[in-house]
Design a protein around this motif. Structure first.
Motif, PDB file in Angstrom:
ATOM      1  N   TYR A 199       0.835  -1.210   0.000  1.00 22.11           N
ATOM      2  CA  TYR A 199       0.000   0.000   0.000  1.00 22.11           C
ATOM      3  C   TYR A 199       0.872   1.263   0.000  1.00 22.11           C
ATOM      4  N   LEU A 200       1.925   1.251   0.802  1.00 20.94           N
ATOM      5  CA  LEU A 200       2.823   2.406   0.835  1.00 20.94           C
ATOM      6  C   LEU A 200       3.462   2.639  -0.525  1.00 20.94           C
ATOM      7  N   GLY A 203       0.873   3.979  -2.896  1.00 18.46           N
ATOM      8  CA  GLY A 203       0.566   5.373  -2.591  1.00 18.46           C
ATOM      9  C   GLY A 203       1.579   6.306  -3.219  1.00 18.46           C
ATOM     10  N   ASP A 218      -4.546   5.052  -0.580  1.00 20.34           N
ATOM     11  CA  ASP A 218      -3.599   3.960  -0.333  1.00 20.34           C
ATOM     12  C   ASP A 218      -2.795   4.200   0.944  1.00 20.34           C
ATOM     13  N   TYR A 219      -2.355   5.434   1.141  1.00 21.35           N
ATOM     14  CA  TYR A 219      -1.614   5.748   2.354  1.00 21.35           C
ATOM     15  C   TYR A 219      -2.487   5.567   3.593  1.00 21.35           C
ATOM     16  N   GLU A 220      -3.755   5.941   3.497  1.00 18.23           N
ATOM     17  CA  GLU A 220      -4.658   5.782   4.640  1.00 18.23           C
ATOM     18  C   GLU A 220      -4.903   4.300   4.935  1.00 18.23           C
ATOM     19  N   ALA A 222      -2.716   1.967   4.339  1.00 19.17           N
ATOM     20  CA  ALA A 222      -1.458   1.537   4.950  1.00 19.17           C
ATOM     21  C   ALA A 222      -1.402   1.972   6.413  1.00 19.17           C
ATOM     22  N   LEU A 223      -1.860   3.185   6.686  1.00 15.77           N
ATOM     23  CA  LEU A 223      -1.831   3.713   8.047  1.00 15.77           C
ATOM     24  C   LEU A 223      -2.703   2.880   8.978  1.00 15.77           C
ATOM     25  N   GLU A 235       3.783   3.110   9.918  1.00 16.78           N
ATOM     26  CA  GLU A 235       2.841   4.155  10.328  1.00 16.78           C
ATOM     27  C   GLU A 235       3.444   5.534  10.049  1.00 16.78           C
ATOM     28  N   ALA A 238       3.459   6.226   6.337  1.00 13.41           N
ATOM     29  CA  ALA A 238       2.129   6.559   5.832  1.00 13.41           C
ATOM     30  C   ALA A 238       1.749   7.998   6.186  1.00 13.41           C
TER      31      ALA A 238
END
Length: 338
Positions: A199-200, A203, A218-220, A222-223, A235, A238
């Motif tokens: 995901y990172l 993103g 995508d970053y969210e 991953a977070l 974390e 992200a």
């Protein structure tokens, strides 16, 4: 005028690169060391084609090495790389660092990927630690194309390193292919630790392609996943990615919010190199809002941490951005010095 033996020796040397170890060249060419050293000395003295660099030799100009190398027939080039790899392996009993890079490269280019395998990941880590992203991408691509990385976790790790290097070369098509394969591996293994990394990566790839809102999603993702599995580094990554995305579309408030969270996580984790980047990102938002005093404090801290951790990339970014503060103040001499 060069005789055939001289040409053969230079051909082998060219496969080693612009700088080469005469002991390895001698062994790879099938000759004894002393006669080879004498021949190289004549090439140095009489022809000026090479010059000594300590215990090594170097081509007088890198373009000379490149021309000799490119002129080699493909199968001969492959045979020479294999011979150089074997000679190097015999000489280096415990290959680490740059030696691992050399062995991985020569065995891959020499058509023996299985012998490259034990050296590949140490080589990629060595290149990454030295910020040598061009050679990293070249080595990683060669490994991926060789088709011997059957272990999906091993392949995922190679993709991760190569993908990071590709971010700088701006090969959008290759970046997208790397991300797609990483997502496929993570889903096939149903592995959240790999999924968050994928995901990172996606993103960042979408941010680079100006698909900003998709990148934020995508970053969210991953977070959320990083928090669930307790991966503090992911974390932080992200939070930084989300901040960069919001900055790209002009929402300074949201960008600063996420960059401050990124900075707090860096400090909590003790990641000084990443903290240098986080301070730089916070400073950029403060400067954009006109808070030059606050920005200056963060730029100074960014420079301190970048120098302390040896991260020349963030040191360069922070120096350049810090210079803008002096430019805005009209101190053009200081701005130029930065």
């Amino acid at each position: 005028h060069l005789d055939d033996d001289d040409r053969d020796l230079l051909d082998v040397a060219a496969c080693c690169g612009p700088v080469f170890d005469p002991a390895i060249v001698a062994a790879a060419a099938g000759g004894a060391l002393v006669p080879t050293l004498k021949r190289l000395r004549r090439l140095e003295r009489d022809q000026g084609l090479i010059r000594p660099e300590g215990r090594m030799y170097a081509f007088d100009h890198h373009q000379m090495q490149e021309a000799i190398y490119e002129d080699l027939f493909a199968q001969l080039k492959e045979a020479y790389h294999l011979a150089v790899g074997e000679a190097s392996e015999a000489l280096w009993t415990e290959p680490k660092g740059p030696h691992a890079v050399e062995l991985a490269l020569h065995f891959l280019l020499g058509g023996d990927p299985e012998r490259a395998r034990p050296h590949l990941l140490p080589a990629l880590h060595e290149l990454h630690a030295g910020y040598l992203y061009g050679p990293l991408e070249e080595l990683g691509r060669n490994a991926l194309e060789a088709g011997f990385l059957e272990d999906p976790r091993e392949r995922f790790e190679v993709l991760a390193k190569v993908g990071e290097a590709a971010d700088l070369s701006r090969d959008a098509e290759f970046q997208a292919a790397v991300v797609t394969e990483q997502m496929e591996i993570a889903e096939a293994l149903d592995d959240d630790a790999l999924r968050v990394l994928a995901y990172l990566r996606r993103g960042l790839q979408r941010y680079s392609a100006s698909e900003i809102h998709d990148g934020i999603r995508d970053y969210e993702a991953a977070l959320e996943l990083a928090r669930r599995i307790g991966n503090g580094s992911a974390e932080e990554d992200a939070e930084r990615g989300i901040g960069i995305c919001w900055s790209r579309i002009g929402d300074r408030r949201k960008a600063l919010e996420h960059h401050l969270r990124s900075l707090a996580l860096c400090e909590e984790l003790g990641h000084e190199s990443a903290a240098a980047g986080a301070h730089n990102n916070v400073a950029l938002q403060l400067a954009s809002a006109g808070d030059f005093e606050g920005a200056e404090q963060h730029y100074q801290r960014a420079l301190e941490l970048a120098k302390k951790s040896g991260n020349t990339r963030w040191e360069a970014y922070a120096s350049a951005n810090y210079g803008r503060i002096f430019y805005e103040r009209g101190d053009y001499t200081k701005a130029w010095e930065m």
